[in-house]
Design an enzyme around this catalytic site. Sequence first.
Site, PDB file in Angstrom:
ATOM      1  N   GLU A  79      -9.077  -4.505  -7.139  1.00 33.07           N
ATOM      2  CA  GLU A  79      -7.754  -4.242  -6.543  1.00 33.07           C
ATOM      3  C   GLU A  79      -7.143  -5.518  -5.983  1.00 33.07           C
ATOM      4  OE1 GLU A  79      -6.142  -1.529  -6.885  1.00 33.07           O
ATOM      5  OE2 GLU A  79      -7.608   0.065  -7.167  1.00 33.07           O
TER       6      GLU A  79
ATOM      7  N   ARG B  69      -3.674  -6.785  -7.585  1.00 30.95           N
ATOM      8  CA  ARG B  69      -2.494  -6.675  -6.706  1.00 30.95           C
ATOM      9  C   ARG B  69      -2.165  -8.006  -6.027  1.00 30.95           C
ATOM     10  NH1 ARG B  69      -2.310  -0.498  -4.462  1.00 30.95           N
ATOM     11  NH2 ARG B  69      -4.006   0.293  -5.719  1.00 30.95           N
TER      12      ARG B  69
ATOM     13  N   ASP C  32      -9.805   2.367 -18.364  1.00 33.32           N
ATOM     14  CA  ASP C  32      -8.452   1.998 -18.829  1.00 33.32           C
ATOM     15  C   ASP C  32      -8.128   0.508 -19.012  1.00 33.32           C
ATOM     16  OD1 ASP C  32      -8.515   1.736 -16.055  1.00 33.32           O
ATOM     17  OD2 ASP C  32      -6.921   3.167 -15.648  1.00 33.32           O
TER      18      ASP C  32
ATOM     19  N   GLU D 228       2.174   5.058 -14.748  1.00 35.34           N
ATOM     20  CA  GLU D 228       1.734   4.930 -16.155  1.00 35.34           C
ATOM     21  C   GLU D 228       2.660   5.561 -17.181  1.00 35.34           C
ATOM     22  OE1 GLU D 228      -0.255   5.905 -13.638  1.00 35.34           O
ATOM     23  OE2 GLU D 228      -1.443   4.059 -13.401  1.00 35.34           O
TER      24      GLU D 228
HETATM   25  C1  DMJ Z   1      -2.465   0.586 -10.409  1.00 32.24           C
HETATM   26  O1  DMJ Z   1      -2.999  -0.041  -9.300  1.00 32.24           O
HETATM   27  C2  DMJ Z   1      -2.867  -0.131 -11.663  1.00 32.24           C
HETATM   28  O2  DMJ Z   1      -2.009   0.238 -12.665  1.00 32.24           O
HETATM   29  C3  DMJ Z   1      -4.259   0.163 -12.081  1.00 32.24           C
HETATM   30  O3  DMJ Z   1      -4.603  -0.421 -13.315  1.00 32.24           O
HETATM   31  C4  DMJ Z   1      -4.517   1.627 -12.178  1.00 32.24           C
HETATM   32  N1  DMJ Z   1      -3.816   2.430 -11.267  1.00 32.24           N
HETATM   33  C5  DMJ Z   1      -2.828   2.022 -10.368  1.00 32.24           C
HETATM   34  C6  DMJ Z   1      -1.590   2.879 -10.384  1.00 32.24           C
HETATM   35  O4  DMJ Z   1      -1.742   4.168 -10.769  1.00 32.24           O
END
Ligand code: DMJ
Length: 643
Positions: A268, A272, A401, A535
């Site tokens: 994260e 971010r 993912d 998404e």
């Molecule tokens: C985000 O922080 C990013 O897209 C991450 O890859 C997965 N999920 C969240 C948002 O849903």
Amino acid sequence: MTTPALLPLSGRRLPPLNLGASAFPHHRATLRLSEKFILLLILSAFITLCFGAFFFLPDSSKHKRFDLGLEDVLIPHVDTSKGGKNLGGYLIHGQGHDEHRHREEEERLRNKIRADHEKALEEAKEKLKKSRDEIQAEIQTEKNKVVQELKKKDSKPLPPVPLPNLIGINSGEPADPDIREKRNKVKEMMKHAWDNYRQYGWGHNELKPIARKGHSTNIFGNSQMGATIVDALDTLYIMGLHDEFREGQEWIDKNLDFSVNSEVSVFEVNIRFIGGLLAAYYLSGQEVFKIKAVQLAGKLLPAFNTPTGIPWAMVNLKSGVGRNWGWASAGSSILAEFGTLHMEFVHLSYLTGDPVYYNKVMHIRKLLQKMDRPNGLYPNYLNPRTGRWGQHHTSVGGLGDSFYEYLLKAWLMSDKMDTEARKMYDDAIEAIEKHLIRKSNGGLTFIGEWKNGHLERKMGHLTCFAGGMFALGADGSRDDKAGHYLQLGAEIAHTCHESYDRTTLKLGPEAFKFDGGVEAVAVRQNEKYYILRPEVIETYWYMWRFTHDPKYRQWGWEATQAIDKYCRVSGGFSGVKDVYSSSPTYDDVQQSFFLAETLKYLYLLFSNDDLLPLDNWVFNTEAHPLPVLHLANTTLSGNPAYR
Ligand code: DMJ
């Protein structure tokens, strides 16, 4: 020789000198820095004295042992006249050495030790003559000096590298007044989200828009790192909200500090914070963002100190101690976490000229390449101690993912030079299509999850990003199946739109099923929430860029209106707990990714394609745009910018 008496400090007697694990049972918690310092001082004087006493003992058998010990000690000397051997400026004294010279040497040593311990005692006495406040002030000054030194070291300007081609950072204004209006509406929503965060949550990680106060979760650790500020910067920038951008920059410059005793999620923080800071740097050219990104990356590096080099999920920014989530299969690290570092780490190596970041992520890639994959699929769990897979659970949604996303984007970001990444992506996607992608009875294409040998016919909101990924990867696909992958992207976009359209609020649930007569609908109560996730909108935007089919703008507008109607409150935007209920309750969280991703993708959807064109920019998984780097195939060493 007696030990020095314990000196009273400010009228109080010190506790007896017992520095074992249980020393000072009552004082331990409250022992102050100055007291510790003085104790140490006294202790060192005491040790020096004891050591000295050893040398002052009269000639005895012990002393003789010491003499013998000296025989083979290397003494700096070059006189070989007495039969010793000269070894590179050092003399080894052999048998039959001069007794007299030896005594002189001992005498010299004794004198030196005596002088040293007297000096130490004098210094200790001098210190203790000072008042408690003076000592404290001295300690504080010393501390400040060290902090200043560290700061100076940390903020040393980085060597300049040629900036990559930064095209389309100030464009995108649509000519069509209807589209312009929609774009302005999205900008207004961004302003509402930002202004409220500014007012009620400033410096906190996120905002509680109903309670009107700061909010945080364990992914950010226990300190206020202003996650929303960092995540929102590039969206503010491309929307032309420059005053807000500057406010954010100022906060980061003055307050964003990573020397905190806080355990954060490596993934994260990377997507971010490092992603957000790098994007802000590239867009604005402001050095502070680059410097902060590099400082933070340094704090994440200890997470890679595992037997395999697969990083821990969490790391303490101060101590560097890492560990994994308690809930992950058998102490495993998570594929979507350790596999979603590549883009940011390659940029860090590019900008700093330091290969350490690049080497870390390439090591992960090499390790994954060597491993067996059940049915060609990558399980979500990998144990960083043993290097073995955990549970055989594969997902293109949560836990898996963005690993697939970053394989494709590593290739794109390298200007399509990193063909190794493209091959890994193609192989993975083929296995996913074969084992996880199905059509429902009602004709909806969905991506299920592989769990212990069977396919779960459930798809998460998170999985909906894959529509955009398939479209983005269409060009350059194996066997020239571009049309096929674009079609697959369109089918996923359609399914995800259905998951929105089949709810009361026209907002998508967290997960939806294709089983027992149910199609694209959430069944369990705890899967009916919408937390402002991006998404589905992300996929609409990619599909729009590649097809210009107006339905994607239409679907994006439906989502914009639904968010504005059901998630907007006077203190910002909130997630909702049940998208099938006509009177939903709020979860009272304004997620930082709402500003980083959801609103950015909506804004891009209603902008012209010349804003952040996909030939020049690659978006990280948190929607932070990073420029394409013209790198040699899987190595940075061929890049002239790389020293
Ligand atoms: C985000 O922080 C990013 O897209 C991450 O890859 C997965 N999920 C969240 C948002 O849903």
